[in-house]
Design an enzyme around this catalytic site. Structure first.
Site, PDB file in Angstrom:
ATOM      1  N   ASP A  18     -11.644   2.616   3.613  1.00  0.00           N
ATOM      2  CA  ASP A  18     -12.055   1.207   3.529  1.00  0.00           C
ATOM      3  C   ASP A  18     -13.566   1.078   3.325  1.00  0.00           C
ATOM      4  OD1 ASP A  18     -10.066  -0.790   3.735  1.00  0.00           O
ATOM      5  OD2 ASP A  18      -9.725  -0.289   5.848  1.00  0.00           O
ATOM      6  N   LYS A  54       0.837  -1.210   0.000  1.00  0.00           N
ATOM      7  CA  LYS A  54       0.000   0.000   0.000  1.00  0.00           C
ATOM      8  C   LYS A  54       0.864   1.248   0.000  1.00  0.00           C
ATOM      9  CE  LYS A  54      -3.865  -2.379   2.152  1.00  0.00           C
ATOM     10  NZ  LYS A  54      -4.496  -2.872   3.383  1.00  0.00           N
ATOM     11  N   GLN A  88      -5.457  -1.594   9.468  1.00  0.00           N
ATOM     12  CA  GLN A  88      -5.384  -2.939   8.888  1.00  0.00           C
ATOM     13  C   GLN A  88      -6.094  -3.952   9.794  1.00  0.00           C
ATOM     14  OE1 GLN A  88      -4.089  -3.661   5.871  1.00  0.00           O
ATOM     15  NE2 GLN A  88      -4.468  -5.847   6.071  1.00  0.00           N
TER      16      GLN A  88
END
Ligand code: GUN
Length: 301
Positions: free
Chosen positions: A116, A49, A93
């Site tokens: 997200d 990422k 995460q």
């Protein structure tokens, strides 16, 4: 011959299209990634990422608190990132250590920085078809279908798996694209029979090669979201046989990646299918970049 759906090509297209949008902004988009503890798989994802951010000329900040961090301390990190003007997107995460209250952490991310799409506000926006960030893996699947001219309207889509990260938002996106959608899960009575009705079958269960020919209607589109690492040779041989590319790859590297679908059955029976690796996987990060650029565009508008 079944068509292979090429996730790397689509990822490259999506990233290329972002460059002029990034150049238009008054400030580089900024993504903060919070990785709690040191789960090796998560470290690999987070590394890619931040690398992709750098390649696009975006700013990324990586925070790596220890696995022993408390929920309160993690909430403070999120609050600080919410308040930071140069950060447009925040990603914590998953999965978090068990002692952490995951729901409280996700709820604490400012919805406009929630790249997200996990915040209840954004889950709600997705559900009622309002604009906003959408979970990266399912929105990547939609891009993969669209950019291979695979029509969804009127098709019967079966999603295997009901997670908040993939299964549920996947079903919602397919529904918005006018598919007739069935969601299957561990208590589904006759999984194979449900799956065989699918024109588009999505596997998102996290079980290596569990979906086999008995789950596949000939000519179906097969989308494999599973990324399972096998490090036991017997398991690899059981799925692929002694003389196979995967078994040779295992003998070289000591592990192999396997999706939720049996790749030989998928290649034989489908009209098109996604390999693992190289199918859906590359799109997750591409869509994270899209969500971050869109968050920056909204914040700078
Ligand atoms: N873990 C596995 N997939 C994801 C994802 O898309 N977002 C986050 N935050 N964690 C994940």
């Amino acid at each position: 011959m079944a068509q292979i759906l090429d996730g790397k090509r689509v990822r490259d297209e999506i990233l290329e299209e972002l460059k002029p949008r990034i150049a238009q902004l008054t400030r580089k988009p900024g993504l903060a990634v919070v990785l709690v503890g040191n789960d090796p798989a998560s470290e690999v994802y987070v590394g890619s990422k931040t690398k992709t951010c750098a390649e696009l000329g975006m700013v990324s900040e990586k925070l790596t608190p220890p696995a022993t961090i408390s929920t309160e301390e993690l909430l403070q990190i999120v609050a600080d990132l919410n308040a930071k003007p140069e950060i447009d997107g925040i990603l914590v995460q998953m999965p978090l250590p068990r002692h952490i209250d995951t729901q409280r952490v996700l709820d604490a991310i400012a919805p406009e920085k929630d790249v997200d799409g996990f915040h209840p506000t954004n889950v709600g926006n997705l559900s009622i078809g309002r604009p906003g960030p959408k979970p990266c893996t399912p929105s990547g699947v939609m891009e993969l279908l669209k950019r291979h001219q695979i029509s969804v309207a009127g098709k019967h889509a079966v999603v295997v798996g009901r997670s908040d990260i993939v299964g549920k938002p996947m079903a919602m996106l397919l529904l918005h694209a006018h598919a007739t959608v069935t969601i299957c899960h561990s208590r589904t009575a006759d999984l194979a029979a449900e799956c065989r009705r699918a024109d588009i079958l999505v596997g998102a269960i996290g079980r290596p090669a569990m979906l086999t020919r008995q789950h596949m209607k000939p000519g179906a589109v097969l989308i494999d979201v599973g990324i399972n690492r096998l490090d036991n040779r017997d398991e690899v041989v059981k799925i692929f046989g002694e003389t196979s590319e995967k078994t040779s790859a295992f003998d070289k590297r000591g592990s192999v990646l396997v999706g939720d679908m049996h790749p030989y059955d998928a290649a034989e029976l489908s009209s098109s299918w996604t390999p693992v690796p190289g199918g859906v996987g590359p799109l997750t990060i591409a869509m994270l970049m899209v969500n971050t650029v869109e968050a920056a565009e909204r914040r700078q508008a």
